[in-house]
Motif scaffolding. Structure first.
Motif, PDB file in Angstrom:
ATOM      1  N   GLY A   1      10.961   2.946  -9.694  1.00  0.00           N
ATOM      2  CA  GLY A   1      11.676   4.381  -9.226  1.00  0.00           C
ATOM      3  C   GLY A   1      10.915   5.450  -9.007  1.00  0.00           C
ATOM      4  N   GLN A   2       9.508   5.375  -9.031  1.00  0.00           N
ATOM      5  CA  GLN A   2       8.521   6.552  -8.860  1.00  0.00           C
ATOM      6  C   GLN A   2       7.948   6.212  -7.555  1.00  0.00           C
ATOM      7  N   GLN A   3       7.814   7.099  -6.673  1.00  0.00           N
ATOM      8  CA  GLN A   3       6.791   6.852  -5.572  1.00  0.00           C
ATOM      9  C   GLN A   3       5.508   6.482  -6.038  1.00  0.00           C
ATOM     10  N   ALA A   4       4.673   5.559  -5.269  1.00  0.00           N
ATOM     11  CA  ALA A   4       3.501   4.745  -5.913  1.00  0.00           C
ATOM     12  C   ALA A   4       2.370   4.606  -4.603  1.00  0.00           C
ATOM     13  N   THR A   5       1.195   4.507  -5.132  1.00  0.00           N
ATOM     14  CA  THR A   5       0.156   4.333  -3.970  1.00  0.00           C
ATOM     15  C   THR A   5       0.203   2.512  -3.940  1.00  0.00           C
ATOM     16  N   LEU A   6      -0.182   2.034  -2.948  1.00  0.00           N
ATOM     17  CA  LEU A   6      -0.261   0.593  -2.873  1.00  0.00           C
ATOM     18  C   LEU A   6      -0.970   0.038  -3.897  1.00  0.00           C
ATOM     19  N   GLU A   7      -2.291   0.559  -4.358  1.00  0.00           N
ATOM     20  CA  GLU A   7      -3.085   0.257  -5.557  1.00  0.00           C
ATOM     21  C   GLU A   7      -2.244   0.245  -6.807  1.00  0.00           C
ATOM     22  N   GLN A   8      -1.372   0.977  -6.876  1.00  0.00           N
ATOM     23  CA  GLN A   8      -0.586   1.273  -8.237  1.00  0.00           C
ATOM     24  C   GLN A   8       0.555   0.185  -8.142  1.00  0.00           C
ATOM     25  N   ALA A   9       0.951  -0.262  -6.927  1.00  0.00           N
ATOM     26  CA  ALA A   9       2.147  -1.160  -6.839  1.00  0.00           C
ATOM     27  C   ALA A   9       1.610  -2.633  -7.093  1.00  0.00           C
ATOM     28  N   TYR A  10       0.229  -2.825  -6.409  1.00  0.00           N
ATOM     29  CA  TYR A  10      -0.589  -4.111  -6.940  1.00  0.00           C
ATOM     30  C   TYR A  10      -0.779  -4.214  -8.132  1.00  0.00           C
ATOM     31  N   ASP A  11      -1.079  -3.371  -8.985  1.00  0.00           N
ATOM     32  CA  ASP A  11      -1.444  -3.346 -10.306  1.00  0.00           C
ATOM     33  C   ASP A  11      -0.305  -3.659 -11.031  1.00  0.00           C
ATOM     34  N   ALA A  12       0.788  -3.028 -10.764  1.00  0.00           N
ATOM     35  CA  ALA A  12       2.384  -3.102 -11.410  1.00  0.00           C
ATOM     36  C   ALA A  12       2.908  -4.583 -11.089  1.00  0.00           C
ATOM     37  N   ALA A  13       2.620  -5.178 -10.056  1.00  0.00           N
ATOM     38  CA  ALA A  13       3.243  -6.441  -9.608  1.00  0.00           C
ATOM     39  C   ALA A  13       2.240  -7.382 -10.543  1.00  0.00           C
ATOM     40  N   ALA A  14       0.895  -7.198 -10.666  1.00  0.00           N
ATOM     41  CA  ALA A  14       0.049  -8.249 -11.165  1.00  0.00           C
ATOM     42  C   ALA A  14       0.357  -8.169 -12.388  1.00  0.00           C
ATOM     43  N   GLU A  15       0.669  -7.057 -13.110  1.00  0.00           N
ATOM     44  CA  GLU A  15       0.790  -7.056 -14.566  1.00  0.00           C
ATOM     45  C   GLU A  15       2.138  -7.656 -14.895  1.00  0.00           C
TER      46      GLU A  15
END
Ligand code: SF4
Length: 432
Positions: free
Chosen positions: A58-72
């Motif tokens: 729900g929070q705006q994120a950078t691509l790097e943050q989104a990749y990290d969250a997806a991988a986790e």
């Protein structure tokens, strides 16, 4: 501002993949399209607008943050599902398969609930088929069974089949007979020389009787006025006469056949009927694939795993079992604890129970536009639109690969790049 005209652009809405579009681009926006139908026009004009926000929980994120969250999310899951791909390129499909294998997860595509039964039938009995180019140039008989291209593949008639002017069909419509078999009148059936309005669920019975008629087997319990699928036998004899008299026939079948009672058995019987017709003349069958690259999904899954859909890697090697490893069954049974969705909108397409199951687990979605799924997914990654702002390969409904060009610039990466980034992070997580 200068207008640039791009010719021979591929439309990426439906499986017909018309590759003669003329796109007018001004200031990195498509402002006009020629040689296109209404639905393709809408996709071309708006397919790269309305990008979702890159978000994590729900929070705006950078691509790097989104990749990290997806991988986790994916690395922690015990039974993740990698699903979708119907509107992205074959190259991204390939990385999706690698990711599912690394994760020991489930892998499925949208053919699970559209033309999957036809793919299974093809494995059992093969498929006498042709290309759309051959249909255009040669077919003097076209049959649409459980398909309504006037509403689903709107340029099919003019570009490939009924009205198209080909090498041996220079007069187009006048050189062809057109037959429609469907459960109700449709805009397509209004154009037909012969229309068979049949009882829903009777396709297997009809194909079986047609086979007997083509093979001149006795049907002692049936008279000319006996009803087969709600239509008198005498009418079916007219269709058989057309099959035998044609020089080149093509039966295009749709999800009215693949998703009605009998499913893959309907298609098996249809394919056998087409095979029987080849004792007399040349007749072919072709599925009317819906989403633009859903056929490519089956192709890539087969190269990579040996199977076209409904695959599980949970034992470390690919296993195939539609009904067990299909997306809807996996979700309905609660067998999935995280999902990576690529280039499809399950909230719009899947049954309510499956969508509710998806909402209960961490879900990552890659989509070029806002969708019902991006509204609630835990990780949303906006991507470039295949065929508009990302290049790659799609497979047309007749299995011909078509190269897509990049027409527009986009601030977001293509699916392929996103999947590679997630894959690298998942591999890193597994190494530690
Ligand atoms: S028929 Fe399909 S591929 Fe062709 S222009 Fe229409 S939507 Fe696009």
């Amino acid at each position: 501002m200068t207008v640039t005209v791009h010719k021979d652009v591929v439309c990426t809405f439906c499986g017909a993949l018309c590759d003669d579009l003329e796109m007018h681009v001004e200031d990195n926006r498509v402002i006009d399209v020629k040689n296109v139908c209404g639905i393709g026009r809408s996709k071309a004009l708006h397919g790269d607008n309305d990008k979702p926000e890159c978000r994590v929980r729900g929070q705006q994120a950078t691509l790097e943050q989104a990749y990290d969250a997806a991988a986790e999310i994916l690395s922690r899951a015990k039974s993740p599902l990698v699903y979708g791909f119907s509107s992205t390129v074959a190259e991204a499909n390939r990385v999706g398969v690698e990711l599912a294998e690394i994760l020991r997860g489930g892998l499925d595509n949208c053919s699970s609930y559209c033309h999957g039964p036809g793919v299974l039938a093809r494995q059992h009995v093969g498929l006498p088929t042709c290309t759309l180019g051959e249909a255009k140039n040669r077919a003097d008989l076209v049959v649409f069974w459980g398909a309504n291209p006037m509403e689903s593949h709107m340029r099919h008639f003019s570009r490939y089949s009924v009205q198209a002017k080909g090498m041996y069909t220079p007069l187009g419509r006048k050189d062809r007979k057109m037959v429609v078999v469907d459960v109700r009148p449709t805009p397509s059936s209004k154009n037909a020389d012969l229309f068979f309005q049949v009882i829903p669920g009777s396709d297997y019975e009809i194909a079986t009787v047609l086979r007997a008629l083509v093979c001149e087997l006795p049907l002692p319990t049936l008279a000319d006025d006996s009803l087969v699928g709600g239509v008198p036998l005498s009418k079916w004899k007219e269709l058989v006469a057309l099959f035998k008299a044609c020089k080149y026939g093509v039966v295009f079948f749709g999800i009215g056949l693949t998703q009605s009672q009998g499913k893959d058995l309907n298609i098996e019987q249809l394919i056998r009927l087409v095979g029987d017709c080849n004792r007399h003349t040349r007749v072919y069958a072709m599925p009317m694939r819906g989403h633009a690259n859903v056929n490519g999904n089956n192709q890539v899954f087969v190269w990579q795993t040996g199977y076209p859909l409904a695959i599980s890697f949970n034992r470390g090697y690919p296993r195939f079992n539609p009904g067990e490893f299909s997306v809807i069954d996996m979700l309905n049974r609660g067998d999935v604890d995280a999902a990576l969705i690529v280039a499809t909108d399950p909230a719009a397409h899947l049954p309510h129970t499956a969508v509710e199951a998806l909402k209960k687990i961490p879900t990552i979605v890659l989509d070029p536009v806002n969708s019902l799924t991006t509204a609630w997914a835990d990780v949303v990654i906006p991507v470039a639109t295949s065929g508009l702002s990302a290049a790659g390969t799609y497979y047309r409904m007749d299995n011909v690969p078509i190269r897509l060009r990049k027409i527009l610039d986009c601030e977001w990466p293509a699916d392929l790049e996103v999947l590679q980034n997630i894959k690298e992070r998942v591999l890193d997580a597994k190494d530690h």
